[in-house]
Design a protein around this motif. Sequence first.
Motif, short mmCIF file in Angstrom:
data_model
loop_
_atom_site.label_atom_id
_atom_site.label_comp_id
_atom_site.label_asym_id
_atom_site.label_seq_id
_atom_site.Cartn_x
_atom_site.Cartn_y
_atom_site.Cartn_z
N HIS A 1 -5.46 -0.29 -2.58
CA HIS A 1 -5.67 0.67 -1.79
C HIS A 1 -7.08 0.35 -1.00
CE1 HIS A 1 -3.17 3.85 -3.56
NE2 HIS A 1 -3.55 3.51 -4.72
N ARG B 1 10.15 4.57 0.67
CA ARG B 1 10.73 3.53 1.73
C ARG B 1 9.46 2.57 2.01
NH1 ARG B 1 15.51 4.86 4.15
NH2 ARG B 1 16.21 6.56 3.18
N LEU B 2 9.95 1.41 2.29
CA LEU B 2 9.00 0.42 2.61
C LEU B 2 8.98 -0.08 3.96
CD1 LEU B 2 7.16 -1.45 0.78
CD2 LEU B 2 8.84 -3.25 1.11
N SER C 1 4.04 7.32 -4.12
CA SER C 1 4.91 6.57 -3.29
C SER C 1 6.02 5.62 -3.60
CB SER C 1 4.26 6.09 -2.06
OG SER C 1 3.50 5.12 -2.33
N LYS D 1 4.94 2.62 -5.62
CA LYS D 1 4.47 1.28 -5.66
C LYS D 1 4.52 0.48 -7.13
CE LYS D 1 0.13 2.62 -4.53
NZ LYS D 1 0.60 4.00 -4.57
N THR E 1 0.78 -1.12 0.17
CA THR E 1 0.06 0.08 0.00
C THR E 1 0.86 1.38 -0.08
OG1 THR E 1 -0.11 -0.23 2.36
CG2 THR E 1 -1.74 -1.05 1.33
N GLY E 2 0.28 2.50 -0.10
CA GLY E 2 1.20 3.58 -0.26
C GLY E 2 0.30 4.54 -0.84
N TYR F 1 2.78 -4.25 3.57
CA TYR F 1 3.81 -3.51 3.70
C TYR F 1 3.39 -1.85 2.93
CZ TYR F 1 7.05 -7.24 4.06
OH TYR F 1 7.52 -8.50 4.71
N HIS F 2 3.83 -0.90 3.64
CA HIS F 2 3.60 0.48 3.38
C HIS F 2 4.52 1.23 2.66
CE1 HIS F 2 0.67 3.66 3.22
NE2 HIS F 2 1.59 4.55 3.66
N LEU F 3 4.31 1.74 1.45
CA LEU F 3 5.49 2.56 0.80
C LEU F 3 5.24 4.00 1.28
CD1 LEU F 3 6.27 1.12 -2.83
CD2 LEU F 3 8.02 1.92 -1.02
N ASP F 4 6.18 4.75 1.87
CA ASP F 4 6.04 6.08 2.05
C ASP F 4 7.18 6.74 1.50
OD1 ASP F 4 5.58 8.50 2.97
OD2 ASP F 4 5.55 8.10 4.92
N GLU F 5 7.11 7.72 0.28
CA GLU F 5 8.30 8.24 -0.46
C GLU F 5 9.44 7.39 -0.69
OE1 GLU F 5 9.41 11.94 1.25
OE2 GLU F 5 7.37 12.57 1.31
#
Length: 547
Positions: A519, A537-538, A373, A375, A368-369, A531-535
């Motif tokens: 989503h 970063r996982l 981000s 993905k 997710t993210g 797992y969540h991606l943020d900019e």
Amino acid sequence: MRIIDLLTVQGGTPRLRLLGSAVASSIGGVLLLATVNLAAEKMARTGFDQVDWGLAAVFIAAAAIYYYAEVFLVGRVGADLETAIDFMRVRILGRIRRADFVQLERVGQQTLFESVTQATQTISQNSQFIALALRSGILSAAVLLYILYLSPLAFVVVAVGVSVGGWIYARLGARLHRRHQEMMKEEAGLFESLSDLFDGFKEIRLSSRRSADFGLAIAEQFRHVGTVRLDVQTHIFNQFIIGQVIFYFLLAVVVFAIPAYGLGAHIDIVKVATAVIFIIGPLSGLIHSLGILAASNAAAEKILRLDADLAGIEDVIEQVEPRSLPSDFSEIHLSGIRYAYDGAGDDSSFAIGPIDLTIKRGEIIFITGGNGSGKSTLMKVLCGFYRPQNGRIDVDGTAIGSATMRSYREMIAAVYSDFHLFPRLYGISPDRIAEAEPLLRMLEMDKISNLHGNRFNRIDLSTGQKKRLALVVALLEQRPVLVLDEWAADQDPHFRRRFYREILPELRRRGLTVIAVTHDDVYFDAADRRYHLDEGRLNIVPSAAGA
Ligand SMILES: Nc1ncnc2c1ncn2[C@@H]1O[C@H](COP(=O)(O)OP(=O)(O)OP(=O)(O)O)[C@@H](O)[C@H]1O
């Protein structure tokens, strides 16, 4: 000349063949001229009721040589060029299939499309002009030699006249070429606006003000293109007329200026004048075809350059002996993966990583993210399209490199967010096609589209329906890993629920490993891990919070 390079791309001796037939055609042409001149001269000497049947026979033979050489030349050039174009198209398509993904993205669809379709069309439509230019050039030279034989002085006069005329004509041609380029640019802009009209049809219809404004803008563009085109036509006409006048002027020099200086007695003016009249045809042909030849040459350059560029970006995995991976795997491990667009180290470019991720066989993993981000970028790295600048992918401890990449990709089936549904099943054996029916039922598509042989009978479907067919195709491939990028985003609530609650568990039962970008927070619990991606970063989301 790039067009000749294109002709010889397959090897063989097309240059020699062309030259041979052009020379034969020119000999035939000059022989025709010389025979007519000789017959006229004889008639003037012996009387107009005397026919020289010997010369008439030579004339017929010359005409036959000219005709057959011309037919062979034009036909052969056309055939040779078509063969070369076919060869290049197939080679370029092969190179596209083997190209490195990132570098191919840089080449861009427009360039590929232009080279494979428009440029090849320009060449095949104008193939006869190559023959015409070649033959006209040689024939003009041969007639000049004939004039030299008649009189060195007349030769100098005619050669100087032809050179000056050619120079003026070329200057006019250069100006015409510039205007032509401008016209092409204007027309490309017009094409863009027309694409806007089709692509933005709904938006235009929805707003009468936008529609009227757009109409005015495009009408103005049409008017402008029309003016430029008219200007180009005027230039073409002027060039043609000036060309004709130059030749008539040359003729006048032969029949007025030479005798005026008392030189006519040493020269057979009538024969030279006939030769000058005769040379007008091939010279105009040469000049006319040179302009068109330049366009064909530019098109050939485009094709050959694309071919060379594509040869230079062949995916390294195509250049090494592939090594297979064990058919059963236990885990795929990504360690320290970092991928940055436009080369590593550029601060302004987006990057993902460093990423560590272990995917066990049979697991369902959600990524997710937020928008942007990373993905889809991660999915492209995972599928081996983007080569990470740092880190590695291992399958059961075997590092995936150039030799194992092909086998690794063979493990994965995918439906990307920008998926493409092929109307035909490619690379799926006929005995597997029978398995499509239960899959179509599972995805509730059996009443909407079916396979006839290896073709779907309908693909004019909604995006959600097309995605279901794309999933059928991915499952028919029977690969152990399934990558889905926002697959459920276009599905209705009923089917979305069915996908997360019934289809995913069914795929798990079948032993598939699923990595899905999603989503759909309501269904996050359908995954083994999220797992969540943020900019770029996982981070793993603890199961209490996400699953
Ligand atoms: N070919 C490319 N060249 C350069 N930058 C790119 C390219 N493709 C994507 N990016 C950049 O990478 C970033 C991440 O894009 P990506 O498509 O991976 O995001 P995403 O998480 O899948 O987004 P979304 O949820 O909107 O689909 C974006 O900022 C985008 O501008």
